[in-house]
Design a protein around this motif. Structure first.
Motif, PDB file in Angstrom:
ATOM      1  N   GLN C  68      44.389 -29.502 104.975  1.00  0.00           N
ATOM      2  CA  GLN C  68      44.585 -29.220 103.549  1.00  0.00           C
ATOM      3  C   GLN C  68      44.455 -27.737 103.258  1.00  0.00           C
ATOM      4  O   GLN C  68      45.141 -27.191 102.388  1.00  0.00           O
ATOM      5  CB  GLN C  68      43.642 -30.056 102.675  1.00  0.00           C
ATOM      6  CG  GLN C  68      42.219 -29.632 102.722  1.00  0.00           C
ATOM      7  CD  GLN C  68      41.299 -30.463 101.832  1.00  0.00           C
ATOM      8  OE1 GLN C  68      40.277 -29.994 101.414  1.00  0.00           O
ATOM      9  NE2 GLN C  68      41.659 -31.705 101.552  1.00  0.00           N
ATOM     10  N   THR C  72      47.484 -25.651 101.650  1.00  0.00           N
ATOM     11  CA  THR C  72      47.282 -25.027 100.339  1.00  0.00           C
ATOM     12  C   THR C  72      47.521 -23.522 100.411  1.00  0.00           C
ATOM     13  O   THR C  72      48.195 -22.947  99.553  1.00  0.00           O
ATOM     14  CB  THR C  72      45.855 -25.331  99.825  1.00  0.00           C
ATOM     15  OG1 THR C  72      45.632 -26.740  99.874  1.00  0.00           O
ATOM     16  CG2 THR C  72      45.675 -24.840  98.400  1.00  0.00           C
ATOM     17  N   ASP C  75      51.241 -22.818 100.923  1.00  0.00           N
ATOM     18  CA  ASP C  75      51.931 -23.058  99.664  1.00  0.00           C
ATOM     19  C   ASP C  75      51.724 -21.912  98.684  1.00  0.00           C
ATOM     20  O   ASP C  75      52.631 -21.546  97.920  1.00  0.00           O
ATOM     21  CB  ASP C  75      51.386 -24.365  99.058  1.00  0.00           C
ATOM     22  CG  ASP C  75      52.381 -25.064  98.170  1.00  0.00           C
ATOM     23  OD1 ASP C  75      53.581 -24.738  98.221  1.00  0.00           O
ATOM     24  OD2 ASP C  75      51.961 -25.968  97.421  1.00  0.00           O
ATOM     25  N   GLY C 103      55.162 -29.812 101.803  1.00  0.00           N
ATOM     26  CA  GLY C 103      55.106 -28.820 100.740  1.00  0.00           C
ATOM     27  C   GLY C 103      56.396 -28.046 100.584  1.00  0.00           C
ATOM     28  O   GLY C 103      56.473 -27.132  99.767  1.00  0.00           O
ATOM     29  N   HIS C 238      46.490 -29.888  95.557  1.00  0.00           N
ATOM     30  CA  HIS C 238      46.520 -30.357  96.938  1.00  0.00           C
ATOM     31  C   HIS C 238      45.393 -31.351  97.235  1.00  0.00           C
ATOM     32  O   HIS C 238      45.205 -31.739  98.387  1.00  0.00           O
ATOM     33  CB  HIS C 238      46.441 -29.178  97.906  1.00  0.00           C
ATOM     34  CG  HIS C 238      47.765 -28.532  98.150  1.00  0.00           C
ATOM     35  ND1 HIS C 238      48.572 -28.855  99.210  1.00  0.00           N
ATOM     36  CD2 HIS C 238      48.453 -27.597  97.454  1.00  0.00           C
ATOM     37  CE1 HIS C 238      49.677 -28.147  99.175  1.00  0.00           C
ATOM     38  NE2 HIS C 238      49.631 -27.363  98.122  1.00  0.00           N
TER      39      HIS C 238
ATOM     40  N   GLN D  68      43.389 -36.598  95.600  1.00  0.00           N
ATOM     41  CA  GLN D  68      44.123 -36.785  96.854  1.00  0.00           C
ATOM     42  C   GLN D  68      44.385 -38.262  97.117  1.00  0.00           C
ATOM     43  O   GLN D  68      45.423 -38.627  97.683  1.00  0.00           O
ATOM     44  CB  GLN D  68      43.410 -36.128  98.029  1.00  0.00           C
ATOM     45  CG  GLN D  68      42.177 -36.817  98.481  1.00  0.00           C
ATOM     46  CD  GLN D  68      41.499 -36.144  99.681  1.00  0.00           C
ATOM     47  OE1 GLN D  68      40.825 -36.787 100.438  1.00  0.00           O
ATOM     48  NE2 GLN D  68      41.665 -34.845  99.841  1.00  0.00           N
TER      49      GLN D  68
END
Lengths: 346, 346, 346, 346
Positions: C68, C72, C75, C103, C238, D68
């Protein structure tokens, strides 16, 4: 074909291209040019559009259709944590099959007023967002989307656009205008908004071709040419880059020769005005206050079937148990005879 | 325009439409029909395509361009945890600006052999994935993408396609064929693959219009009509639904009248064959073994500039410090005179 | 539990937290603080990390896990038309289930050299992209991802990082370092790279907690605090924002008190070094040249089953028909006795 | 810390874990187990949950947090052309930073009634969608999202859930229930809904840990175990797969030992009930009709600052110019003394 025998008022994308547009496609058909818009016809058309917009420094890009144009521009303007403010009746909020969300962005709906956003409500939305102590857990409003004419055929006045511009400036977000039916706004006597006004007031707008005399195609205008990084690649990524890009240049070249685009909507407006007069005289209630090529009225349900046997029109929405809002759309090719024939049926 | 004066071998999307295609657009221009493909011309064209494919139950949908077709079909075929196997030279892996990834899917590249996937390697990839104890942490190969002709102009044989089909069946995943240049495969004497074979061997394939005689347009064929749920909405969501959908029906209707599509590539193949003969005679090394309308050869860098003053060709890749691989592409409209003029310059 | 009885060298995330970390969780358990990281423990931990990095102006954010965090940060760094350069063995390229593509971004793989990117090859990739006449149809390399230690346990030298930094500067793209196992790099005598070096050389990097003494948690460091707009909202989007954010602050607070983080890897390195010596003495071939807590060696397949009855290790890859590369991972809690027991079995 | 000195009623995620949960983390801390939930503690906890739900065949998966979990489940349930129906006040529609849209799906808001969806309105939405002649241009409602308790603390009755279930069955779409605060529903005397009811009525639901006694963690229950293909990989892709997965198993194991989860909310409900009585007696207007651990009331703005110096509470929304809706949240650890101290301040 049988469908061609009915009177055709269902929409403004039912016929082919304006003869001047078709002629250019025919006469250049066997020429060979570079692809993807790297051809002299696109260059010429872009120049004509820049001139018509009074904006010599603008960037102009051609895409194929409206939904893809909206999705591509919005993707280019927003960061992934941002959404787009639109009227709840805005095309991107209703009839684009989730194209904006497919790109990762929320559409943030605000109430519509005759299909339009109210600058004060946009302001309050942005102010409330900034003031909300949870705003970092929420989708940030990152731009404003409007359509002109709206989905209800209505028009922003210049001062309404200026008010939206001022709100966008205050909050540092771009204003994007969807001009799918822009020719019908430009040809409307009640409108005080010109192409040059749009170039001054919008960060991005598009000049609709599909519904305004072209076979297809939309011209995106970016007055400050450097606004969108990577935009060409985004067009490609969105599947919106036409291989034979010159087809778009040729069509917009024709539409912007001798100001055709600014005049092409006039027959549609005249036809719609006549139709509105006839409907009013016959006692129908007109809806939404559209002054452009879309005519909305309330019809008794019992009359719909008979009407539908002779005319193609659009179901819009239920008015009440016994009545329906329907739409008649005129276009650049609607004739006096078409309107008279329709009037005789009403 | 000056560009038109050069010999034009840069690509196969540089001219307009085949005269029979253009004629239908012209003669129907002022008719009014329903939008979004709900018109009799689309119906007719779909029927013609079903017949040409020997597949009366197939679903056929028309989209505008290749990248959007690939992105839409792949999005419809995959679940979000799956990716698409493609040759490392596959169009989706290289020149579609990340359209597949923008839809959330990884392109899983395998080695190319003359631009083609090898069924054994696809098998091993799928077997190894299933055997990998970490495979639930990895992108599952959920479909196979091939192009025919490939980006190198090469062709799958029927038995190669059967082998891929068998692998896909063994692992329960669909086979999708990108036929952007399919007419040039069908017209190639060396090819033993027919439209009916594709309908039997592929889960989805598309019949390319843009490079094969249309102004634009690709026809997606889904032999088992129920395979893709929500496909129409996905087309809309991807911005690939043409408002004036009949333009696609008209063009494919013309291309599938009197088997035009199966013949339209023949002049391109003859021209390319002649060109290959000339190049070989003059001592150039041909590359990749393309038997279709793309001709690749190695050229001394010192000759490129002079050549470029008279001919538009494509830079392909660096061969070595002193040489470059270039491409000449012929098309349905390439004439004997074009080839002779080019030959004289080589 | 039976699994606990085997010697445990399968990975470095198999035990709980370092006692100092656990103690802080226990002693503060019934306190009430604000959520989402808006608590004094997070503030304190961020300060400690800024100090350890010699970077008082850095922004620090805590996320829960590695995948994650990578998704993130990437992104946040990329625009939608950009992809991320990574070694083909990079975690984001292999074992994150397509999180980066989900993403919308392509992972652009380059060859690995002992798990590392070569600055020259990154340079050439960026140069070739810029020079490719089709580059606007391709995914633009928009950042560089590296891991340190790499997936092979290897380390970048300071000069290698400086070379990557120089390339990134030349092309104006950010360098991001995945430090999931960073404690094992910092504790490695062969390494000349400090936290302060990372803060000088990277645009973003993360300090891994999960594998380095915490129950979970990764600390993202952004030396130029203003680099990432909307990052907090992206973390939330996210699903990476822990409601009880203080749990992350408490753990990193413990890890950065008295420089625990920089020392915590030392027992793992010592254990791994011993193990490497033993393996070499016993005639095994070591692989990849890892100097950190991951020990790779080649084992005869016939020995694997017996070994597996007493030790948990990781299958890495097939070496040849008769041999397999396996991995033993040590961690901050591996004891001398563990290593002796394992050695006795080899 | 100063914040700890204030009375703490701001939310239900401000303290650590229930002592029984913490004890299990402490006592197992130095054990070594497999990662990613492949450990005996997760297996045990899944069994306990299946038993508590009266659903021995259910699939259970542990994720870390609520946003999530929602994003991952919704991604697993929907096809890309579908959206999720939710109350306009639903968490996914408001405070998840666009996580659902980031996955490509539109949230389709319906009016809320005390925070709840009305089955009749859901029915009409689905019926109208199916009847709309443009529905293929719109986002298809593909599932229903509800929260229980809702964001307003209210509860669905069993018959309301049955009505929603019947609508979902009629239209063939799944029902998903977000149980972030489920313990407070189960402990509420007014509620007639059990875990077994949820397992019978929902296609997927999650049992919230974060707000209900755990440090973090949510348990997704899928009564028909085969419903979601690729779900493990999607969890990984969404960054929701905890490396030290046993931490989730341990916590849920503790919470489902001796039915702790079904009892843990009782002190919170008692405290909230007392608080509601006190507020009513003192003449405050209670809002939304919450019977659970969230207490909403209207407060004069002039009193807010003084109150805020001694109590942490949540601003909810403006009531009118002079009044504000505020929220007090109790939790499993709220004591009688806490409530008395707060009451004295009101």
């Amino acid at each position: 074909m049988e469908t061609a025998k009915k009177l055709c008022f269902a929409s403004d994308y039912m016929k082919g291209a304006h003869p001047a547009v078709l002629a250019r496609l025919v006469e250049t058909n066997m020429e060979a040019t570079s692809g993807y818009g790297m051809d002299p016809y696109c260059e010429e058309a872009k120049d004509l559009i820049r001139r018509a917009c009074g904006c010599p420094g603008a960037r102009v890009e051609f895409l194929v259709g409206g939904t893809q144009t909206n999705a591509t521009v919005i993707d280019a303007l927003l960061r992934p944590y941002q959404g787009v403010i639109a009227a709840q009746t805005g095309h991107i909020a209703t009839h684009e099959a989730g194209a904006i969300e497919a790109g990762g962005h929320k559409v943030l709906p605000l109430p519509q007023h005759a299909g339009k956003l109210d600058a004060r409500e946009v302001h309050d939305c942005l102010r409330d967002f900034a003031a909300d102590e949870n705003h970092e857990h929420m989708v940030m409003p990152g731009m404003v989307y409007i359509s002109h004419p709206t989905e209800y055929g209505t028009l922003y006045t210049k001062s309404e656009l200026q008010a939206l511009r001022a709100v966008c400036d205050e909050y540092g977000i771009p204003l994007y205008l969807d001009g799918a039916r822009l020719a019908y706004a430009l040809a409307c006597p009640q409108s005080d908004v010109t192409l040059a006004d749009l170039a001054q007031l919008c960060d991005v707008f598009y000049i609709g071709g599909t519904k305004c005399g072209a076979l297809f195609g939309e011209a995106v205008v970016i007055p400050k040419a450097d606004l969108l990084s990577g935009f060409f690649t985004l067009i490609k990524q969105h599947g919106a880059l036409l291989a034979k890009g010159r087809l778009l240049g040729l069509q917009f070249g024709a539409l912007f020769t001798d100001s055709l685009y600014e005049k092409i909507g006039a027959p549609a407006i005249r036809a719609a005005d006549t139709l509105r007069d006839v409907l009013a005289q016959k006692g129908y209630t007109l809806c939404f206050g559209s002054p452009t090529n879309q005519v909305f009225c309330i019809m008794e349900n019992t009359r719909l079937e008979a009407l539908g046997q002779h005319v193609e029109y659009s179901f819009w929405e239920k008015a009440d148990e016994a009545h329906t809002v329907i739409r008649f759309a005129t276009d650049w090719a609607t004739t006096k005879e078409d309107v008279e024939a329709l009037s005789a049926l009403l």
